[in-house]
Design a protein around this motif. Structure first.
Motif, PDB file in Angstrom:
ATOM      1  N   LEU A  87      10.243  25.114 -10.960  1.00 25.83           N
ATOM      2  CA  LEU A  87      10.248  25.881  -9.716  1.00 25.83           C
ATOM      3  C   LEU A  87       9.205  25.350  -8.739  1.00 25.83           C
ATOM      4  O   LEU A  87       9.457  25.236  -7.538  1.00 25.83           O
ATOM      5  N   ILE A  93      12.564  26.589  -2.988  1.00 24.71           N
ATOM      6  CA  ILE A  93      12.510  27.859  -3.724  1.00 24.71           C
ATOM      7  C   ILE A  93      11.225  28.557  -3.295  1.00 24.71           C
ATOM      8  O   ILE A  93      10.129  28.158  -3.659  1.00 24.71           O
ATOM      9  N   ALA A  96      10.463  33.521  -6.708  1.00 23.15           N
ATOM     10  CA  ALA A  96      11.106  33.580  -8.024  1.00 23.15           C
ATOM     11  C   ALA A  96      10.571  34.813  -8.730  1.00 23.15           C
ATOM     12  O   ALA A  96       9.367  35.066  -8.730  1.00 23.15           O
ATOM     13  N   LEU A 107      16.017  33.773  -7.849  1.00 25.53           N
ATOM     14  CA  LEU A 107      15.313  32.821  -6.993  1.00 25.53           C
ATOM     15  C   LEU A 107      15.779  33.012  -5.553  1.00 25.53           C
ATOM     16  O   LEU A 107      16.965  33.215  -5.303  1.00 25.53           O
TER      17      LEU A 107
END
Length: 153
Positions: A87, A93, A96, A107
């Protein structure tokens, strides 16, 4: 313990952290020096963790939001660390969360367009095994408030 002036300061700083201390002090009925001391105390006590600039996603070429729910068959500490590392390597992203319920993680991904999601998906599945991945494209942001309510602290 926060008092009403602390709450007012935190509320106003969440809306605009770039405001001058003199203006902020006037808004909460404090002298500039007393206001600066309170802000320093709120920072030292951990209420203010950092001040950041909020960028316009459209102007930055990232108008698309995709929410991805992930289910995994792996729940070891080692797998979780690999997932965290995967991640961290994908700047698109931006959030999360580990979940309860039918899925393990969700996400929030920001992208220039929907087609770019495939590249993100491939990055993730190359790094570690995922049992199930489902993507949901946001059609409209109905509420986007970053300020937290200040009545609970």
């Amino acid at each position: 313990m926060l008092d009403d002036r602390d709450r007012a300061l935190l509320s106003r700083l969440q809306r605009d952290a770039d405001v001058a201390v003199a203006e902020l002090a006037e808004q909460v009925n404090l002298s500039p020096s007393a206001c600066a001391r309170r802000i320093a105390r709120l920072r030292a006590e951990g209420y203010l963790t950092r001040l950041v600039a909020r960028l316009d996603r459209r102007r930055m070429g990232l108008p698309t939001t995709v929410f991805v729910v992930v289910k995994t068959a792996q729940h070891s500490a080692e797998w979780l660390e690999q997932f965290r590392a995967a991640l961290a390597d994908v700047p698109e992203i931006i959030e999360a969360h580990r979940l309860t319920g039918n899925f393990d993680y969700i996400l929030k991904i920001v992208l220039p367009n929907v087609e770019h999601y495939d590249a993100i998906y491939k990055k993730l599945i190359q790094r570690l095994p995922l049992f199930e991945v489902s993507a949901y494209i946001s059609m409209e942001t109905m509420k986007h408030d970053t300020p937290l309510p200040v009545t609970y602290g």
